[in-house]
Scaffold this active site. Structure first.
Site, PDB file in Angstrom:
ATOM      1  N   ALA A 192       0.859  -1.190   0.000  1.00  0.00           N
ATOM      2  CA  ALA A 192       0.000   0.000   0.000  1.00  0.00           C
ATOM      3  C   ALA A 192       0.890   1.233   0.000  1.00  0.00           C
ATOM      4  O   ALA A 192       2.039   1.183   0.450  1.00  0.00           O
ATOM      5  CB  ALA A 192      -0.901  -0.018   1.223  1.00  0.00           C
ATOM      6  N   GLY A 232       0.547  -5.173   1.044  1.00  0.00           N
ATOM      7  CA  GLY A 232      -0.687  -5.335   0.270  1.00  0.00           C
ATOM      8  C   GLY A 232      -0.433  -6.006  -1.077  1.00  0.00           C
ATOM      9  O   GLY A 232      -1.300  -6.713  -1.599  1.00  0.00           O
ATOM     10  N   GLU A 240      -0.475  -9.592  -0.438  1.00  0.00           N
ATOM     11  CA  GLU A 240      -1.852 -10.003  -0.131  1.00  0.00           C
ATOM     12  C   GLU A 240      -2.681 -10.123  -1.416  1.00  0.00           C
ATOM     13  O   GLU A 240      -3.551 -10.981  -1.521  1.00  0.00           O
ATOM     14  CB  GLU A 240      -2.475  -9.004   0.857  1.00  0.00           C
ATOM     15  CG  GLU A 240      -1.810  -9.113   2.231  1.00  0.00           C
ATOM     16  CD  GLU A 240      -2.215  -8.004   3.188  1.00  0.00           C
ATOM     17  OE1 GLU A 240      -2.013  -6.812   2.843  1.00  0.00           O
ATOM     18  OE2 GLU A 240      -2.745  -8.312   4.258  1.00  0.00           O
ATOM     19  N   GLU A 274       4.998  -5.117   7.030  1.00  0.00           N
ATOM     20  CA  GLU A 274       4.218  -4.112   7.774  1.00  0.00           C
ATOM     21  C   GLU A 274       4.746  -3.868   9.174  1.00  0.00           C
ATOM     22  O   GLU A 274       4.654  -2.770   9.706  1.00  0.00           O
ATOM     23  CB  GLU A 274       2.738  -4.544   7.863  1.00  0.00           C
ATOM     24  CG  GLU A 274       1.952  -4.372   6.572  1.00  0.00           C
ATOM     25  CD  GLU A 274       1.995  -5.593   5.676  1.00  0.00           C
ATOM     26  OE1 GLU A 274       2.919  -6.440   5.831  1.00  0.00           O
ATOM     27  OE2 GLU A 274       1.114  -5.721   4.815  1.00  0.00           O
TER      28      GLU A 274
HETATM   29  N1  DAK Z   1       4.585   3.235  -0.733  1.00  0.00           N
HETATM   30  C1  DAK Z   1       4.973   4.410  -1.275  1.00  0.00           C
HETATM   31  N2  DAK Z   1       6.130   4.548  -1.980  1.00  0.00           N
HETATM   32  C2  DAK Z   1       6.910   3.466  -2.109  1.00  0.00           C
HETATM   33  C3  DAK Z   1       6.569   2.220  -1.557  1.00  0.00           C
HETATM   34  C4  DAK Z   1       5.329   2.120  -0.827  1.00  0.00           C
HETATM   35  N3  DAK Z   1       4.864   0.960  -0.295  1.00  0.00           N
HETATM   36  N4  DAK Z   1       7.554   1.330  -1.850  1.00  0.00           N
HETATM   37  C5  DAK Z   1       8.468   2.020  -2.565  1.00  0.00           C
HETATM   38  N5  DAK Z   1       8.087   3.296  -2.734  1.00  0.00           N
HETATM   39  C6  DAK Z   1       8.786   4.357  -3.448  1.00  0.00           C
HETATM   40  C7  DAK Z   1      10.014   4.838  -2.681  1.00  0.00           C
HETATM   41  O1  DAK Z   1       9.659   5.782  -1.703  1.00  0.00           O
HETATM   42  C8  DAK Z   1      10.857   5.431  -3.799  1.00  0.00           C
HETATM   43  O2  DAK Z   1      10.321   6.689  -4.143  1.00  0.00           O
HETATM   44  P1  DAK Z   1      11.303   7.965  -4.397  1.00  0.00           P
HETATM   45  O3  DAK Z   1      12.118   8.095  -3.170  1.00  0.00           O
HETATM   46  O4  DAK Z   1      12.114   7.558  -5.614  1.00  0.00           O
HETATM   47  O5  DAK Z   1      10.374   9.110  -4.661  1.00  0.00           O
HETATM   48  C9  DAK Z   1      10.558   4.495  -4.975  1.00  0.00           C
HETATM   49  O6  DAK Z   1       9.334   3.839  -4.669  1.00  0.00           O
HETATM   50  C10 DAK Z   1      11.645   3.444  -5.164  1.00  0.00           C
HETATM   51  O7  DAK Z   1      11.782   2.772  -3.931  1.00  0.00           O
HETATM   52  P2  DAK Z   1      13.218   2.565  -3.218  1.00  0.00           P
HETATM   53  O8  DAK Z   1      14.155   3.667  -3.590  1.00  0.00           O
HETATM   54  O9  DAK Z   1      12.944   2.335  -1.778  1.00  0.00           O
HETATM   55  O10 DAK Z   1      13.707   1.228  -3.936  1.00  0.00           O
HETATM   56  P3  DAK Z   1      14.689   0.128  -3.363  1.00  0.00           P
HETATM   57  O11 DAK Z   1      14.943  -0.781  -4.512  1.00  0.00           O
HETATM   58  O12 DAK Z   1      15.861   0.740  -2.650  1.00  0.00           O
HETATM   59  O13 DAK Z   1      13.842  -0.670  -2.249  1.00  0.00           O
HETATM   60  C11 DAK Z   1      11.887  -1.811  -1.392  1.00  0.00           C
HETATM   61  C12 DAK Z   1      12.746  -1.412  -2.645  1.00  0.00           C
HETATM   62  C13 DAK Z   1      10.628  -2.478  -1.908  1.00  0.00           C
HETATM   63  C14 DAK Z   1      12.687  -2.776  -0.523  1.00  0.00           C
HETATM   64  C15 DAK Z   1      11.568  -0.515  -0.591  1.00  0.00           C
HETATM   65  O14 DAK Z   1      11.038   0.475  -1.494  1.00  0.00           O
HETATM   66  C16 DAK Z   1      10.562  -0.740   0.490  1.00  0.00           C
HETATM   67  O15 DAK Z   1      10.901  -1.252   1.563  1.00  0.00           O
HETATM   68  N6  DAK Z   1       9.299  -0.320   0.253  1.00  0.00           N
HETATM   69  C17 DAK Z   1       8.251  -0.393   1.251  1.00  0.00           C
HETATM   70  C18 DAK Z   1       7.742  -1.809   1.399  1.00  0.00           C
HETATM   71  C19 DAK Z   1       6.662  -1.909   2.464  1.00  0.00           C
HETATM   72  O16 DAK Z   1       6.907  -1.569   3.643  1.00  0.00           O
HETATM   73  N7  DAK Z   1       5.463  -2.392   2.070  1.00  0.00           N
HETATM   74  C20 DAK Z   1       4.336  -2.522   2.989  1.00  0.00           C
HETATM   75  C21 DAK Z   1       3.530  -1.265   2.954  1.00  0.00           C
HETATM   76  S1  DAK Z   1       2.165  -1.354   4.115  1.00  0.00           S
HETATM   77  C22 DAK Z   1      -5.385  -1.939   4.465  1.00  0.00           C
HETATM   78  C23 DAK Z   1      -5.031  -3.178   3.969  1.00  0.00           C
HETATM   79  C24 DAK Z   1      -3.749  -3.420   3.577  1.00  0.00           C
HETATM   80  C25 DAK Z   1      -2.773  -2.466   3.671  1.00  0.00           C
HETATM   81  C26 DAK Z   1      -3.135  -1.215   4.136  1.00  0.00           C
HETATM   82  C27 DAK Z   1      -4.440  -0.956   4.548  1.00  0.00           C
HETATM   83  N8  DAK Z   1      -6.734  -1.649   4.961  1.00  0.00           N
HETATM   84  C28 DAK Z   1      -7.700  -2.774   5.020  1.00  0.00           C
HETATM   85  C29 DAK Z   1      -7.136  -0.383   5.369  1.00  0.00           C
HETATM   86  C30 DAK Z   1      -1.424  -2.744   3.279  1.00  0.00           C
HETATM   87  C31 DAK Z   1      -0.384  -2.138   3.875  1.00  0.00           C
HETATM   88  C32 DAK Z   1       0.951  -2.204   3.278  1.00  0.00           C
HETATM   89  O17 DAK Z   1       1.176  -2.781   2.244  1.00  0.00           O
END
Ligand code: DAK
Length: 261
Positions: free
Chosen positions: A69, A112, A115, A135
């Protein structure tokens, strides 16, 4: 840029009898923003209603499936706001999609994004695929089914480790754990997924629908209820033209032609 079918964050390609939906926000690794989720569920609802489509491939393209997400959208939200947005309900067109869904996963499928993969029916993973629920690093837990579908797919301990450490699982390990069906070179992931979708699309669509429904029922009901439901679907299929066609085609040593009736 708005694509041919009017979507900003998706590419939808219908090559009947299959369709391919590609998540398309590469700059942020296909982060699932509310707009992207809205477009995805709208596209799936349309494909579910389109009789010319019998199976769908869902992919993020050659580099990444989806990094979860959109964190920039969630960072400052409150609990009530999250509740009111009802994102779980919004996933219904995906979780309840009646036709077979084949995921083609390259690169990260996190949070997400993972998921979404777990809501698909067959998963083709490229060698670069990494599935995980990070998460916990953000101070939250999975919210679109991760805590429930992981243990049902790969067992308690695999699920616990994934949820508690946040460490993603590489493709080959995911295959060994039964989280994906097949691991293939990343350049051909989408092509192989389309091949599987075409193979499924040749089958009688009502039987495919009932088979999917019956297998999913196994995750939700006691055995006796699942067996009773399976039997009813089995009887029901004898009311279809495709059952007559399938069995007569076999007896006449020809290939069945199925109409979904
Ligand atoms: N959201 C927003 N931006 C993201 C992102 C994300 N999840 N993942 C990556 N980006 C963006 C980065 O900020 C970066 O943007 P700029 O800085 O260039 O502007 C760009 O994508 C490239 O990412 P990185 O520079 O970080 O790339 P790397 O290759 O170094 O790293 C990575 C890749 C995937 C390891 C890293 O980007 C990372 O850790 N990303 C976050 C992964 C994460 O934590 N995912 C879980 C998110 S929470 C719900 C149900 C479900 C959910 C929510 C609500 N409800 C029922 C209400 C789900 C929640 C989630 O998924």
């Amino acid at each position: 840029m708005i694509g041919a079918m009017g979507y900003e964050h998706l590419l939808v390609d219908v090559e009947a009898p299959i369709a391919t939906v590609t998540l398309n926000r590469p700059r942020v690794l296909n982060a699932l923003s509310p707009d992207l989720i809205r477009e995805l569920t709208t596209a799936l609802s349309e494909l579910d209603a389109d009789d010319s489509v019998r199976a769908v491939v869902l992919t993020g393209g050659p580099k990444v499936f989806a990094a979860g997400a959109d964190i920039s959208d969630m960072a400052d939200r409150g609990a009530v706001d999250q509740l009111r947005r009802d994102q779980t309900g919004r996933w219904a067109p995906l979780a309840g999609f009646s036709k077979p869904l084949v995921a083609a996963v390259n690169g990260y499928a996190l949070g997400g994004g993972c998921e979404v993969v777990l809501m698909c029916d067959v998963v083709i993973a490229g060698e670069t695929a990494r599935l995980g629920q990070p998460e916990i690093n953000l101070g939250i837990i999975p919210g679109a089914g991760g805590t429930q579908r992981w243990p049902r797919t790969a067992g308690k301990y695999v699920a616990m480790e994934a949820m508690l450490t946040g460490q993603p699982i590489p493709a080959q390990r995911a295959y060994e754990l039964g989280l994906v069906n097949k691991v293939v070179p990343a350049e051909v992931t989408v092509e192989i997924a389309k091949r599987v979708a075409r193979q499924i699309a040749e089958k009688p669509p009502l039987a495919a629908r009932m088979a999917k429904e019956a297998v999913l029922k196994a995750f939700e009901s006691p055995l006796s209820e699942g067996l009773a439901s399976e039997r009813k679907s089995f009887y029901f299929l004898f009311a279809t033209e495709d059952q007559k066609e399938g069995m007569h085609a076999f007896l006449e040593k020809r290939k069945g032609v199925f109409k979904g009736r």
